[in-house]
Design a protein around this motif. Structure first.
Motif, mmCIF file in Angstrom:
data_model
loop_
_atom_site.group_PDB
_atom_site.id
_atom_site.type_symbol
_atom_site.label_atom_id
_atom_site.label_comp_id
_atom_site.label_asym_id
_atom_site.label_seq_id
_atom_site.Cartn_x
_atom_site.Cartn_y
_atom_site.Cartn_z
ATOM 1 N N TYR A 1 -16.374 -28.873 -7.958
ATOM 2 C CA TYR A 1 -17.090 -28.162 -9.011
ATOM 3 C C TYR A 1 -18.321 -28.949 -9.437
ATOM 4 O O TYR A 1 -18.371 -30.176 -9.366
ATOM 5 C CB TYR A 1 -16.172 -27.897 -10.212
ATOM 6 C CG TYR A 1 -15.574 -29.123 -10.861
ATOM 7 C CD1 TYR A 1 -16.104 -29.642 -12.046
ATOM 8 C CD2 TYR A 1 -14.463 -29.764 -10.294
ATOM 9 C CE1 TYR A 1 -15.547 -30.760 -12.648
ATOM 10 C CE2 TYR A 1 -13.900 -30.872 -10.886
ATOM 11 C CZ TYR A 1 -14.450 -31.375 -12.065
ATOM 12 O OH TYR A 1 -13.899 -32.474 -12.668
ATOM 13 N N THR B 1 -6.304 -26.229 -9.735
ATOM 14 C CA THR B 1 -6.027 -26.701 -8.374
ATOM 15 C C THR B 1 -4.533 -26.708 -8.085
ATOM 16 O O THR B 1 -4.078 -26.224 -7.040
ATOM 17 C CB THR B 1 -6.605 -28.103 -8.172
ATOM 18 O OG1 THR B 1 -7.975 -28.118 -8.546
ATOM 19 C CG2 THR B 1 -6.485 -28.531 -6.717
ATOM 20 N N ALA C 1 -10.537 -19.184 -13.590
ATOM 21 C CA ALA C 1 -11.129 -20.510 -13.684
ATOM 22 C C ALA C 1 -12.574 -20.435 -14.181
ATOM 23 O O ALA C 1 -13.026 -21.253 -14.995
ATOM 24 C CB ALA C 1 -11.073 -21.214 -12.333
ATOM 25 N N VAL D 1 -16.046 -19.995 -7.094
ATOM 26 C CA VAL D 1 -15.817 -19.802 -8.530
ATOM 27 C C VAL D 1 -17.184 -19.524 -9.146
ATOM 28 O O VAL D 1 -18.054 -20.402 -9.168
ATOM 29 C CB VAL D 1 -15.156 -21.047 -9.156
ATOM 30 C CG1 VAL D 1 -14.971 -20.853 -10.656
ATOM 31 C CG2 VAL D 1 -13.823 -21.332 -8.478
ATOM 32 N N LEU E 1 -12.809 -23.208 -4.548
ATOM 33 C CA LEU E 1 -11.417 -23.571 -4.301
ATOM 34 C C LEU E 1 -11.188 -23.577 -2.793
ATOM 35 O O LEU E 1 -11.525 -22.594 -2.111
ATOM 36 C CB LEU E 1 -10.477 -22.563 -4.973
ATOM 37 C CG LEU E 1 -10.337 -22.677 -6.497
ATOM 38 C CD1 LEU E 1 -9.692 -21.405 -7.052
ATOM 39 C CD2 LEU E 1 -9.489 -23.891 -6.860
ATOM 40 N N SER F 1 -7.998 -28.228 -2.928
ATOM 41 C CA SER F 1 -8.996 -28.992 -3.663
ATOM 42 C C SER F 1 -9.914 -28.036 -4.408
ATOM 43 O O SER F 1 -10.027 -26.860 -4.057
ATOM 44 C CB SER F 1 -9.817 -29.868 -2.712
ATOM 45 O OG SER F 1 -10.502 -29.054 -1.761
ATOM 46 N N PHE F 2 -10.517 -28.544 -5.467
ATOM 47 C CA PHE F 2 -11.470 -27.781 -6.263
ATOM 48 C C PHE F 2 -12.722 -28.639 -6.420
ATOM 49 O O PHE F 2 -12.715 -29.660 -7.110
ATOM 50 C CB PHE F 2 -10.853 -27.463 -7.624
ATOM 51 C CG PHE F 2 -11.662 -26.524 -8.474
ATOM 52 C CD1 PHE F 2 -11.276 -26.223 -9.760
ATOM 53 C CD2 PHE F 2 -12.836 -25.956 -7.998
ATOM 54 C CE1 PHE F 2 -12.028 -25.360 -10.549
ATOM 55 C CE2 PHE F 2 -13.595 -25.107 -8.769
ATOM 56 C CZ PHE F 2 -13.190 -24.797 -10.055
ATOM 57 N N ALA G 1 -9.603 -17.840 -9.242
ATOM 58 C CA ALA G 1 -11.016 -18.226 -9.297
ATOM 59 C C ALA G 1 -11.724 -17.526 -10.459
ATOM 60 O O ALA G 1 -12.551 -18.130 -11.162
ATOM 61 C CB ALA G 1 -11.713 -17.898 -7.979
ATOM 62 N N VAL H 1 -9.633 -27.991 -14.480
ATOM 63 C CA VAL H 1 -9.760 -27.742 -13.043
ATOM 64 C C VAL H 1 -8.558 -28.303 -12.277
ATOM 65 O O VAL H 1 -8.198 -27.799 -11.202
ATOM 66 C CB VAL H 1 -11.081 -28.304 -12.486
ATOM 67 C CG1 VAL H 1 -12.261 -27.562 -13.081
ATOM 68 C CG2 VAL H 1 -11.208 -29.790 -12.731
ATOM 69 N N TYR I 1 -14.359 -33.453 -7.932
ATOM 70 C CA TYR I 1 -13.325 -32.668 -7.279
ATOM 71 C C TYR I 1 -11.951 -33.085 -7.770
ATOM 72 O O TYR I 1 -11.758 -34.171 -8.310
ATOM 73 C CB TYR I 1 -13.395 -32.809 -5.752
ATOM 74 C CG TYR I 1 -13.103 -34.201 -5.237
ATOM 75 C CD1 TYR I 1 -14.116 -35.140 -5.120
ATOM 76 C CD2 TYR I 1 -11.805 -34.562 -4.858
ATOM 77 C CE1 TYR I 1 -13.855 -36.419 -4.650
ATOM 78 C CE2 TYR I 1 -11.540 -35.848 -4.390
ATOM 79 C CZ TYR I 1 -12.570 -36.768 -4.283
ATOM 80 O OH TYR I 1 -12.311 -38.017 -3.836
#
Length: 785
Positions: free
Chosen positions: A172, A156, A289, A253, A264, A169-170, A286, A152, A185
């Motif tokens: 999840y 990012t 990912a 995502v 995302l 930022s991601f 996305a 991830v 994150y």
């Protein structure tokens, strides 16, 4: 001083605007086209300076180029825009001996707009191709990483860079050992401590809800102006110390099963930073990912299950249960490539049952003939204990069809750490490949302009042929593909084609005019542009060729050249042939004035006869010249001309000559060609009148008029039994003022056939004669249907 009045009728017939400027830049002449461009009549702008009539010309390139033409004394040719009307013109300016200029200008706005649209289409095509390449690169990077946090972070960093965000930022979702969900994150472009000091995670606000619920993309040029922003207490927007965000972009995502894995988020302190291109990149990443996270989860799920069991048999049983529940084909094999396990998804994907597959080698069962080198390399790396990086390839199904797959191969070791085999995860990526193919096809669709687009391989065989090429050349895509382009189109070039190909191979680009032949046999002049595509080594592999039909423009240029030639010939004749009868009038008028009183009545009468004869000849010549110059002033008929009635009207005008010569004139039933009635009547009247004039004195004149359809044109024929024409004069007779006989025996001005030719050329037709001296002549003229 103004223009010679004798050329003004010709200037009124051309499609270009024309201005004659004196040394002080006042307009001394303007044709109708030029006057129409300024919304006035020609008389209203005469005597005014050109900048008064066209005020937006001030300070444009026109002034600079006129000064250049004046200083160098040579014509200049250039293109310029006219801001007042948002138009573009092609201008040709030539200095005049009087110190002024002659200006010809054509409206090229449509061509300029087409060129701009094409450039925009090419830019979009390049953008789409770049997107596909970027997504492929990101997919390759993700395929080699199974550690979820590292994965991830790659997503990012890559997405933040490629979207142009200042920070990204991601967030999840992660499941703990108890199956409880919590959020982690990753950040890019911002320090973690700057974010953590706020002591908060994104809340389910109206702005964040579409992303966390997976209902859509959010892209805003200024999120602070978004109606969903600032709805929740206590800060109603960004809390103190929050990273400054104006431009905002967020994409969910989502796994293949529909689970929202995370989101995302991208930000930038300036407005309007995220384009549609950035949005597509974010969505594409996305998707990649989601696939990578699914793979990572599955991989770790397998590893966790394997870790629970120390014994190989127990681990294999548990692995089998997990494997059979997977949507991906999971296959185990030993170090010799022999299949030892085969899950249900493998049965669905490849068509073989477990009983049919176990015991067979992967190479014999699944790998196509052209990819047999893959398996030995994989087994060699496994025996060495090396990891095989994930890769994409093609495998063969039971029905012999091929399928695109992504492979993740992990070594299987015994308790002593020795590699005893491998676990292979095969995922069907056909849909993704189709998506990538659609991206390429969409990029090609962006290039569908009026230009014919074709792609050639290095042997000049056609690989791609768009619908505009089908329309322009008449060959369908099926007929064109695989053919050598220059043979199919019978390409003609201003220089040897081999020289052009050699130059193109060296430079990778070429543009110029080519002459092609369509399926129907018509000739098409194109502005052709070639661009080479090379592989990573720089070797030439394909050619993108774009052909713009400029046949009409070339035809107009040719017509202008012909008009200029006619103008030169007219000027010569006006200064030569017209001077002779005028000189006769002058000489004999002076004789009458000085000696008329001394002469006998007979001499006076003779002088007067000379005067009358010369004046009559001058009147006839001027009349025919006027008819010649008026041909292009008549509007084309909207419908067809009744040739039968038109022929009757022409014969009525020739009634005196027919009666005097006792001519016998017959005709067949005639069609209704798309011509102006006056033009068709002039053709009949001139051709039949010539047949009567040049009759054989020893026999009655017999003239027959007929017509027949040939392909896409009507061909008329006027046949007589007159004196005929020698072969060497068959082309010459259509020239202006051309005469083959003494005017005392066969009176006339020599303009009649030139008028006929000028009429026919206006309708894009042909006129010719077939004749033998003493056996009569047949004049033919054709008119497109």
């Amino acid at each position: 001083m103004g223009l010679d009045a004798s050329i003004e009728p010709l200037l009124e017939t051309i499609a270009s605007g024309f201005l004659a400027l004196e040394a002080d830049c006042t307009i001394s002449y303007a044709n109708g086209v030029a006057a129409g461009m300024c919304g006035s009549k020609a008389d209203a702008i005469l005597g005014r300076r050109h900048k008064e009539v066209f005020p937006a010309l001030g300070g444009t390139v026109l002034d600079e180029r006129l000064r250049e033409a004046k200083s160098k004394g040579v014509p200049v040719d250039f293109e310029t825009d006219y801001p007042a009307g948002e138009r573009w013109f092609h201008v040709r300016a030539a200095p005049r001996p009087s110190g002024g200029f002659s200006l010809f200008f054509d409206d090229i706005t449509e061509r300029k707009q087409t060129e701009q649209e094409k450039a925009e289409a090419l830019a979009r095509e390049r953008e789409a191709r770049t997107e596909a390449e970027i997504l492929n690169e990101v997919a390759a990077a993700l395929a080699g990483e199974l550690d979820l946090h590292k994965l991830v972070q790659i997503v990012t960093d890559a997405a933040t860079k490629l979207t142009g965000a200042q920070f990204g930022s991601f967030f999840y979702n992660v499941l703990n050992e108890k199956g409880e969900s919590y959020i982690l994150y990753t950040l890019a472009g911002a320090k973690r401590e700057d974010f953590e000091k706020l002591g908060m995670m994104p809340r389910n606000t109206q702005v964040f809800e579409p992303t966390f619920r997976g209902t859509g993309i959010v892209r805003s040029d200024d999120i602070t102006l978004d109606p969903r922003y600032g709805k929740m207490e206590p800060y109603r927007g960004m809390p103190p110390g929050h990273l400054p965000v104006r431009s905002y972009l967020a994409a969910p995502v989502i796994s293949r099963g529909g689970e929202v894995l995370g989101g995302l988020f991208f930000g930038h302190p300036e407005r309007g930073k995220f384009t549609e291109h950035a949005e597509r990149i974010a969505v594409g990443i996305a998707v990649q990912a989601a696939i990578a996270i699914d793979n990572s989860r599955l991989f770790y799920k397998l590893e966790e299950e394997l870790a629970r069991r120390k014994a190989a048999e127990g681990a294999m049983l548990l692995l089998g249960a997990v494997v059979d529940s997977s949507d991906d084909a999971i296959i185990s094999k030993d170090v010799n490539g022999i299949i030892t396990s085969w899950n249900q998804s493998a049965e669905r994907l490849f068509g073989y049952t477990a009983g049919e597959a176990i015991g067979q080698t992967v190479a014999d069962l699944l790998i196509p003939d052209d990819r047999q080198e893959e398996e030995p390399e994989i087994l060699a790396r496994l025996r060495k204990g090396e990891r095989v990086p994930p890769f994409e390839t093609v495998r063969r199904r039971k029905d012999r069809s091929h399928i695109d797959v992504s492979l993740t191969i992990s070594p299987v070791k015994d308790q002593q750490g020795h590699t005893i085999g491998a676990s292979k995860i095969a995922r069907d990526i056909t849909e993704r490949k189709l998506f990538e193919q659609r991206l390429v096809e969409q990029a090609r669709l962006l290039d569908l302009t009026c230009d014919a687009i074709l792609v050639r391989d290095k042997s000049d065989r056609i690989l791609y042929w768009n619908s505009a090429a089908e329309e322009m050349y008449g060959f369908t895509r099926e007929e064109a593909l695989g053919k050598i382009s220059h043979e199919l189109l019978r390409t003609e070039s201003p220089q040897p084609l081999q020289e052009i190909l050699k130059m193109f191979a060296q430079e990778g680009r070429w543009s110029g005019e080519l002459r092609h032949t369509s399926r129907s046999g018509s000739h098409i002049v194109t502005l052709s542009r070639w661009t080479a595509e090379r592989d990573e080594k720089g070797d030439f592999i394909r050619v993108l060729e774009s052909n713009n039909d400029i046949t009409g423009r070339v035809r107009i240029q040719e017509e202008l050249e012909r008009a200029n030639k006619d103008l030169e010939q007219f000027a010569y004749s006006a200064s030569h042939d017209l001077q002779e009868p005028m000189r006769t009038i002058k000489v004999y008028s002076e004789l009458l004035m000085h000696e008329g009183l001394k002469s006998r009545d007979g001499e006076t009468a003779e002088y007067l006869r000379f005067l009358r004869s010369a004046a009559s000849r001058m009147e006839l010549l001027l009349r025919d010249l006027l008819a010649y110059t008026k041909i292009t002033q008549e509007e084309n008929a909207a419908g067809g001309a009744d040739a039968n009635k038109t022929l009757s009207d022409a014969l009525a005008n020739l009634a005196g000559a027919i009666t005097e010569s006792n001519a016998q004139i017959t005709h067949e039933e005639l069609p209704a060609p798309s011509m102006h009635v006056i033009h068709l009547q002039q053709l009949f009247q001139n051709l039949i009148g010539n047949s009567i004039k040049y009759r054989d004195p020893d026999r009655q004149p017999v003239i027959h008029v007929s017509a027949a359809r040939r392909a896409e044109e009507w061909v008329f024929a006027v046949r007589d039994n007159g004196i005929g024409i020698a072969p060497q004069f068959r082309e010459q007779i259509f020239g202006l003022f051309t005469r083959l006989h003494n005017p005392d025996k066969y009176p006339g001005t020599g303009i009649g056939l030139a008028i006929c030719k000028r009429i026919i050329e206006r309708y894009r037709g042909r006129i010719w004669v077939e004749s033998e001296p003493g056996r009569g002549s047949t004049f033919f003229f054709s008119v497109p249907i």
